[in-house]
Structure formats: structure tokens, C-alpha cells
Design a protein around this motif. Structure first.
Motif, PDB file in Angstrom:
ATOM      1  N   HIS A 154       0.828  -1.209   0.000  1.00 52.43           N
ATOM      2  CA  HIS A 154       0.000   0.000   0.000  1.00 52.43           C
ATOM      3  C   HIS A 154       0.867   1.266   0.000  1.00 52.43           C
ATOM      4  CE1 HIS A 154      -3.804   2.161   1.240  1.00 52.43           C
ATOM      5  NE2 HIS A 154      -2.886   3.059   1.545  1.00 52.43           N
ATOM      6  N   GLU A 155       1.780   1.355   0.945  1.00 52.82           N
ATOM      7  CA  GLU A 155       2.570   2.591   1.070  1.00 52.82           C
ATOM      8  C   GLU A 155       3.544   2.765  -0.092  1.00 52.82           C
ATOM      9  OE1 GLU A 155       1.458   4.686   3.046  1.00 52.82           O
ATOM     10  OE2 GLU A 155       0.262   3.321   4.268  1.00 52.82           O
ATOM     11  N   HIS A 158       1.816   4.084  -3.079  1.00 51.77           N
ATOM     12  CA  HIS A 158       1.678   5.549  -2.962  1.00 51.77           C
ATOM     13  C   HIS A 158       2.946   6.232  -3.485  1.00 51.77           C
ATOM     14  CE1 HIS A 158      -2.154   5.900  -1.064  1.00 51.77           C
ATOM     15  NE2 HIS A 158      -1.807   5.537   0.151  1.00 51.77           N
ATOM     16  N   TYR A 204     -11.635   1.385   2.847  1.00 52.88           N
ATOM     17  CA  TYR A 204     -10.738   2.547   2.882  1.00 52.88           C
ATOM     18  C   TYR A 204     -10.416   3.024   1.462  1.00 52.88           C
ATOM     19  CZ  TYR A 204      -6.892   5.537   4.295  1.00 52.88           C
ATOM     20  OH  TYR A 204      -6.076   6.618   4.491  1.00 52.88           O
ATOM     21  N   GLU A 211      -6.132   6.311  -2.593  1.00 58.24           N
ATOM     22  CA  GLU A 211      -6.330   5.148  -1.718  1.00 58.24           C
ATOM     23  C   GLU A 211      -6.925   3.986  -2.501  1.00 58.24           C
ATOM     24  OE1 GLU A 211      -4.798   5.156   0.879  1.00 58.24           O
ATOM     25  OE2 GLU A 211      -4.526   7.307   1.180  1.00 58.24           O
TER      26      GLU A 211
HETATM   27 ZN   LIG Z   1      -2.983   5.123   1.790  1.00 59.37          ZN
END
Ligand SMILES: [Zn+2]
Length: 248
Positions: A154-155, A158, A204, A211
Motif C-alpha cells: 500500500h505505502e 503511494h 478505505y 487510496e
Molecule cells: Zn494510503
């Protein structure tokens, strides 16, 4: 010539790594997420992880000692999205901060009436543009078990998204992906996901396009069939972007 020198330098970093084959084997063994990779892909992933460990510093917050095993687990998962892209996709920043558990930074947010409030909400991870990636070890240590959630992926996704400006779900495109079709596919899927939650896909992802990309990327690598059934066009677009097809 420049490319050749860079390759040569990278090769030297890889061949002078002091991490033992047993420790790599142990780390791969703890990450069922990587089981589907071929032997060649596992070697490439290990080489990328060595380069990442060379280029980035790990900092433990709140006296956390970041062990070699922790670094290997983080580096291998971080490099999965760039397995067929290359280490340059993680350039322009240097630090990975690991907290023992969730962290709650104090933030000042300005509301719709122009009033500033200070908020504290617990985070499992965070990525700053041109700044560090921050991870909670509590949320990271079991990230690779293929349950559809992966804070490391996830990070780091990003971070890919931030290569061309603030994270907005629109990372730099390869030449074989049409920007307009990416935008159409993700805009439609994001709008649908906001209206119709899908079982197994983290809500989320409905909070912002950035996201949505990060959450769908977690599912792409962890439960590719689930994503392919829910949003086949998103699966195909991610497959073109990551140059990987975890289902086949
Ligand atoms: Zn995030």
C-alpha cells in the motif's frame, strides 16, 4: 555508457552483499505472497531488495531495533510492485521509518468553515512525497500472508503514484498504456466502489482515488482473483502497469 556504468555499479552492490542465502530463504519462507514467483523472479526480487537496502536507511522509532529479518521482509514486499519496473522507481527519497505499532501523528486540518482542528488518528503506514515511508511493525509483520491486506505494498504504491506529483491514483504511465483509458477505468471503478462496497475489498479504498489505487494494488498482489472478479478492467490495467500477472 551511463546505463552500462549504472548496471555495473548495481551488480557490484549485489555481489558484495553480506546477507546470507539462509537469511534470504528464511524471509521468502515467511512471505506466502511470493510463492507464485518463478526462481528467476525470486532472484530478481532479492537483487532489487539488496539495492533497496543499500539505498535506503531504516530508522526504528520509539527505540524499536529494526533487525535484519525485519528489513528483509519489508524490502522484499516493497520491491514486489517494481519487480518488472526497476529500482529507479523508488528514487528521490531515502528513509523507511518503522514504529513498533500504530502511530498517531498530530495533524491540523482545516474544515469547510475555515476552522483548524488538531486530529490524532492511528495509522498503520504513511508515505510522504519525496519523504519517508513510515510503517507500523505490528501491521507489517504479518503483511505477507495473502489475506488481501498489505500495508507495505500500500505505502510503496503511494510512492509510485507520487512520482508525478501528489498521490492521485494516476502514476507515471508506460508508453503502452493510454492515459485516458487508465483514467476512465479507474474513475468508473472508484465511483462504483463508493456506491457498492465489494466483499473482501477494504472500504478505505473509497476515501480517495489515491487510496483506491493503493488498496486495489494490495488485492492485485494478495488476492488477484478477487480483484479480477470485482473489477476485471482494473486488474488488466494494473497488470499492464506492474508488468505482472499474478493469476497466470
Ligand atoms: Zn494510503
Amino acid at each position: 555508457m551511463f546505463k552500462f556504468l549504472k548496471k555495473w555499479r548495481q551488480q557490484r552492490i549485489i555481489s558484495s552483499s553480506t546477507i546470507s542465502p539462509e537469511n534470504w530463504e528464511n524471509a521468502f519462507g515467511l512471505l506466502p505472497l511470493l510463492d507464485h514467483l518463478s526462481a528467476d523472479e525470486k532472484n530478481s526480487l532479492r537483487d532489487l531488495a539488496i539495492l533497496l537496502l543499500h539505498e535506503k536507511s531504516f530508522l526504528g522509532a520509539h527505540d524499536l531495533v529494526v533487525s535484519e529479518e525485519m528489513m528483509l521482509l519489508i524490502a522484499l514486499q516493497a520491491c514486489l510492485p517494481i519487480l518488472h519496473l526497476g529500482i529507479d522507481w523508488y528514487s528521490e527519497w531515502t528513509t523507511i521509518i518503522v514504529y513498533p505499532a500504530g502511530f498517531a501523528p498530530e495533524r491540523t486540518v482545516v474544515d469547510e468553515f475555515g476552522l483548524a482542528h488538531t486530529t490524532r488518528s492511528e495509522l498503520s503506514g504513511e508515505a510522504w512525497q519525496r519523504g519517508p515511508v513510515i510503517l507500523s511493525w505490528k501491521h507489517t509483520e504479518n503483511a505477507g500472508i495473502k489475506d488481501g491486506h498489505n500495508v507495505v505494498i500500500h505505502e510503496f504504491v503511494h510512492k509510485l503514484d507520487m512520482l508525478n506529483g501528489a498521490a492521485n491514483g494516476f502514476p507515471p504511465m508506460h508508453k503502452d498504456i493510454r492515459a485516458t483509458s487508465w483514467s476512465e477505468i479507474f474513475t468508473a471503478a472508484f465511483a462504483d466502489f463508493q456506491r457498492n462496497p465489494k466483499p473482501g475489498l477494504d472500504r478505505y479504498g473509497a476515501t480517495a482515488p489515491a487510496e483506491f489505487l493503493a488498496v486495489m494494488s494490495e488485492v492485485f498482489f494478495e488476492k488477484p482473483d478477487l480483484l479480477n472478479n470485482a473489477y476485471p478492467e482494473v486488474y488488466t490495467a494494473l497488470s499492464l502497469f506492474f508488468r505482472q500477472d499474478p493469476i497466470h
